[in-house]
Motif scaffolding. Sequence first.
Motif, short mmCIF file in Angstrom:
data_model
loop_
_atom_site.label_atom_id
_atom_site.label_comp_id
_atom_site.label_asym_id
_atom_site.label_seq_id
_atom_site.Cartn_x
_atom_site.Cartn_y
_atom_site.Cartn_z
N SER A 144 -46.84 80.02 55.18
CA SER A 144 -45.79 79.86 56.20
C SER A 144 -45.56 81.19 56.90
CB SER A 144 -44.49 79.39 55.55
OG SER A 144 -43.96 80.43 54.73
N SER A 146 -42.65 82.45 57.38
CA SER A 146 -41.62 83.18 56.63
C SER A 146 -42.24 83.95 55.45
CB SER A 146 -40.53 82.22 56.13
OG SER A 146 -41.07 81.26 55.24
N ASN A 147 -43.28 83.38 54.83
CA ASN A 147 -43.95 84.10 53.74
C ASN A 147 -44.70 85.32 54.28
OD1 ASN A 147 -43.00 82.39 51.79
ND2 ASN A 147 -45.00 81.56 51.19
#
Length: 198
Positions: A144, A146-147
Amino acid sequence: MMPGLPDAPACARNREVILAVLREHLPERARVLEIASGTGQHAVYFAQAMPGWIWQCSDLAGNLLGIAAWLAHAQLPNTPAPWILDVTAPWPAGRFDAVFSANSLHIMPWSAVECLFAALPQVLAPAARLLIYGPFNYGGAFSSASNAAFDASLKARDAAQGIRDFEAVEALASAAGLRLLEDRAMPANNRCLVWVRR
């Protein structure tokens, strides 16, 4: 929460879903070693929910005061005093039905992750479980945006930190005599990986 106790907000967000996985994979009576217990909040929540689990916290010496404060506040009979455990040094003696760790592999340098897995055979009882919670990459790619941002923030703080590749971790587990049972998707782009000792 009591004022003065250390607080990891992520613990309140993920503890219920992690407990559900633990309950599926562990018997009602079990000895569990938690590696990198952090604040001790997970330990208190899990040990309160499952009185038949003896929950052994461990962490680097600098984190033990916070863990001890949480354990003292909770006053549970199934949470013995926390151990000092540096995964790169000799481990305390003991055999456990499960080893659990949350949000730790991306904080440790990779050499420490290797030491952790290499030491597992000496503490895992036959057919014991290993449960690891946190973010992982697959095929060398972030799962993702966000990761990816989280990984960048980790590396900005310490170049030795970072989200680990599932395949590399699975190779360490296999070398330690573990077989993957489950790779479960968890909220906020995390995973819960469960192995059994062969």
